[in-house]
Design an enzyme around this catalytic site. Sequence first.
Site, short mmCIF file in Angstrom:
data_model
loop_
_atom_site.label_atom_id
_atom_site.label_comp_id
_atom_site.label_asym_id
_atom_site.label_seq_id
_atom_site.Cartn_x
_atom_site.Cartn_y
_atom_site.Cartn_z
N GLY A 63 -17.04 -39.53 -10.60
CA GLY A 63 -16.79 -40.86 -11.15
C GLY A 63 -15.33 -41.28 -10.97
O GLY A 63 -15.04 -42.42 -10.59
N VAL A 104 -7.83 -26.40 -6.42
CA VAL A 104 -6.82 -25.63 -7.16
C VAL A 104 -5.88 -26.57 -7.90
O VAL A 104 -5.30 -27.48 -7.30
CB VAL A 104 -5.99 -24.73 -6.21
CG1 VAL A 104 -4.91 -23.98 -6.99
CG2 VAL A 104 -6.89 -23.76 -5.47
N LYS A 113 -13.79 -24.80 -6.10
CA LYS A 113 -12.99 -23.59 -5.85
C LYS A 113 -13.86 -22.34 -5.70
O LYS A 113 -13.57 -21.45 -4.90
CB LYS A 113 -11.96 -23.36 -6.96
CG LYS A 113 -12.51 -23.08 -8.36
CD LYS A 113 -12.67 -24.35 -9.16
CE LYS A 113 -13.12 -24.11 -10.59
NZ LYS A 113 -13.25 -25.37 -11.33
N GLU A 127 -8.01 -29.64 -1.36
CA GLU A 127 -6.84 -29.69 -2.24
C GLU A 127 -7.23 -29.68 -3.71
O GLU A 127 -6.58 -29.04 -4.53
CB GLU A 127 -6.02 -30.95 -1.93
CG GLU A 127 -4.77 -31.12 -2.80
CD GLU A 127 -3.73 -30.03 -2.57
OE1 GLU A 127 -3.46 -29.26 -3.52
OE2 GLU A 127 -3.21 -29.95 -1.46
N LYS A 162 -9.17 -19.61 -7.81
CA LYS A 162 -8.03 -20.43 -7.36
C LYS A 162 -6.93 -19.57 -6.75
O LYS A 162 -6.34 -19.92 -5.73
CB LYS A 162 -7.50 -21.24 -8.54
CG LYS A 162 -8.51 -22.21 -9.11
CD LYS A 162 -8.05 -22.79 -10.44
CE LYS A 162 -9.10 -23.71 -11.05
NZ LYS A 162 -8.72 -24.18 -12.40
N LEU A 221 -21.79 -37.54 -9.34
CA LEU A 221 -21.05 -38.63 -9.98
C LEU A 221 -20.72 -38.25 -11.42
O LEU A 221 -20.82 -39.06 -12.34
CB LEU A 221 -21.86 -39.93 -9.93
CG LEU A 221 -21.06 -41.23 -10.06
CD1 LEU A 221 -20.14 -41.43 -8.87
CD2 LEU A 221 -21.99 -42.44 -10.21
N GLY A 262 -6.17 -29.04 -10.00
CA GLY A 262 -6.45 -30.45 -10.23
C GLY A 262 -5.63 -31.39 -9.38
O GLY A 262 -5.70 -31.39 -8.16
N GLY A 289 -9.40 -32.91 -15.13
CA GLY A 289 -9.53 -34.26 -15.64
C GLY A 289 -10.07 -35.21 -14.60
O GLY A 289 -10.01 -34.95 -13.39
#
Length: 431
Positions: free
Chosen positions: A13, A127, A100, A124, A200, A8, A129, A297
């Site tokens: 989160g 790589v 990754k 998904e 990646k 988390l 974000g 992010g």
Amino acid sequence: MKVGICGLGTVGGGTFNVLKRNAEEIARRAGRGIEVAQIATRHPNSKCDTGSTPITADIFDLVNNPEIDIVVELIGGYTVAKELVLKAIENGKHVVTANKALIAVHGNEIFAKAREKGVIVAFEASVAGGIPVIKAIREGLAGNRINWLAGIINGTGNFILTEMREKGRTFEDVLKEAQELGYAEADPTFDVEGIDAAHKLTILASIAFGIPLQFDKAYTEGIARLTTADVNYAEALGYRIKHLGVARRTEAGIELRVHPTLIPADRLIANVNGVMNAVMVNGDAVGSTLYYGAGAGMEPTASAVVADVVDVTRALTTDPNNRVPHLAFQPDSLSDHPILPITACESAYYLRIQAKDHPGVLAQVATILSERGINIESIMQKEAEVQDGLVPVILVTHRVVEQRIDDAIAALERLDDVVDKVVRIRVEQLN
């Protein structure tokens, strides 16, 4: 559909928040409700209101929970994460991961186990974000023979190079700020030495060319040795320096390489700045396409994780043998096309030679290159920057196999009039 989230932190989160906030919209897309039934974490996240959702400190409590349909692995790393994912598969649970490193290094084993058990492993978010580039290559471009792809797939490195170019700052100065801003870890090795990008790129190349994952054969070179002088010289020549991952199909094999790269300044990808990511993919039918967005992010990465959860939910009624293959191509149809060593790869090159300010130096340089079949595209001798009797000579070559450049650099460094190591940066036109 009951989901268990392992980890988390930032992405975990964000995943919980997006699933909760957009629950109605997600259910409309997936065809049924998706509920977070359990969370495994040792540390609470103040940015998540988990309410009455059951929480355990033991990830294997979650993996062994018979109510959980999909395990979302967001703990990272190679070891515990691998054990967790394999146990989830053994228990017949589908897996969604943003890891990754795990996929690049252990993906072949994990996918084989998933096929054996008839479950899905979706990745998904591993790589770029929030950019859905894996889905684009695996599904949207399924009618194409992919020729090459090139990507800025590490935001930390891109932030550092942007600051060096725009503000004339040193690598060390910008790296310190990146760590303070949370873009780089206390140990930034994976980011600045290209390891993160190579993880990646390994995944993208496998999906693009239908080859097994082969991270150990990827060539990696970092940005720590770049100087503001090289950034400025590149600009004067009409280029930008980016830390690029390149995968290209050739008759001899697959190029798989991460390194600083000069790109013409008018290319769209050369103008991707800050912590943003972008991937160019060239297919024989579609031509060149560009995928751009936030490469990391909390919620951008959560966007990709949740999209995978939705995809798994949609696919549950599908015959396991007719689902989208993990690596885009049917597992018994993967190619044994070899990964080329960096010396067999072909590129153009930027060379910076620190030479004594003597007559005839340029002629010696030109002779060494000519003897090895290396043509010069442009050359600069910065007479105005003579210091201590030394002058920088900057040149850009035409495309040539790297072994020839290695031989030429060795010969240049043996010249009495050449001081220090020759700086070499690869050049890609991406056209």
